[in-house]
Design an enzyme around this catalytic site. Structure first.
Site, short mmCIF file in Angstrom:
data_model
loop_
_atom_site.label_atom_id
_atom_site.label_comp_id
_atom_site.label_asym_id
_atom_site.label_seq_id
_atom_site.Cartn_x
_atom_site.Cartn_y
_atom_site.Cartn_z
CB ALA B 77 -44.59 97.44 -64.13
CB CYS B 78 -39.50 99.48 -62.76
SG CYS B 78 -37.79 99.06 -62.45
CB ILE B 79 -38.17 94.56 -65.68
CG1 ILE B 79 -38.15 93.04 -65.68
CG2 ILE B 79 -36.77 95.14 -65.85
CD1 ILE B 79 -37.82 92.40 -67.01
#
Lengths: 98, 131
Positions: B77-79
């Site tokens: 997941a994109c931080i």
């Protein structure tokens, strides 16, 4: 050889228009999710008819058609998820319109 | 072939994660491998450990976790997108002084570089858009 994946419904005519303008003769269009409404035969689908007339292959995901009670027009090929994967095998690149 | 799947939509508000999950299963069934599944924008909500599905409703966060366990997938997941939406690891919780963490253990948070890497090393990148 680009697979265009279109998932937006009847309110997104402008997006489909842009998509249709950019589809080349060797490309294919796959309608999924709310996008399967464009697979139905109705007076609003001149854009799809134009693509078919130009020789573009147009597909629609069967599961999404069934979920919405839509029957695809004869000229449109229905695809299950395995055939969706097969389409991505045949087309080295894809563009998702949303 | 090696596939990467990009998911932009949240469970319960978009069909994108459902479609992506069905597509991922079909990719594996046809003998391909999945290099990475990247969750971006609202798609990061698939990685939340705190959402609760109504009984008998399909629950995608659990489906992803099962797929991960069965096929050892890389779920990222994109931080940036995650922190904004309250999907955080224990270390992020500490850094931003929040009372708890909320990332499912099968997922990891990482930067957009992981999407670029996936695009470079995969034969196919398929995006499931939302919004």
């Amino acid at each position: 050889m680009v697979l265009h994946i279109f998932n937006k419904g009847i309110r997104h005519r402008e997006l489909l228009k842009t998509c249709a303008e950019l589809i080349g003769p060797d490309d294919s269009l796959l309608l999924i999710e709310d996008g399967v409404i464009w697979a139905k035969e109705h007076k609003e689908n001149a854009l799809i008819q134009g693509l078919l007339d130009a020789g573009v292959q147009v597909h629609a995901l069967q599961e999404d058609l069934t979920a919405r009670g839509i029957t695809a027009a004869d000229a449109i090929a229905t695809a299950d998820y395995a055939q969706f994967v097969e389409l991505t095998e045949r087309h080295p690149r894809s563009v998702s319109w949303f | 072939m090696k596939y990467t799947i990009v998911v932009y939509g949240a469970p319960f508000s978009s069909q994108a994660p459902y479609s992506a999950c069905q597509f991922a299963k079909a990719v594996l069934a046809r003998g391909h491998s999945i290099y990475r599944i990247f969750f971006y924008h609202d798609g990061v909500l698939n990685a939340s450990s705190l959402s609760i599905a109504p009984q008998d409703d399909a629950y995608l966060p659990a489906e992803w976790a099962t797929l991960k366990r069965e096929h050892n997938l890389d779920l990222v997941a994109c931080i940036g997108a995650s922190v904004k939406r309250g999907v955080i690891t224990p270390s992020e919780a500490e850094r931003y002084q929040r009372s708890g963490d909320s990332l499912q253990s099968e997922f990891e948070l990482s930067g957009l570089g992981q999407l670029v890497d996936a695009a470079l090393y995969s034969d196919r990148v398929i995006t499931f858009g939302a919004g």
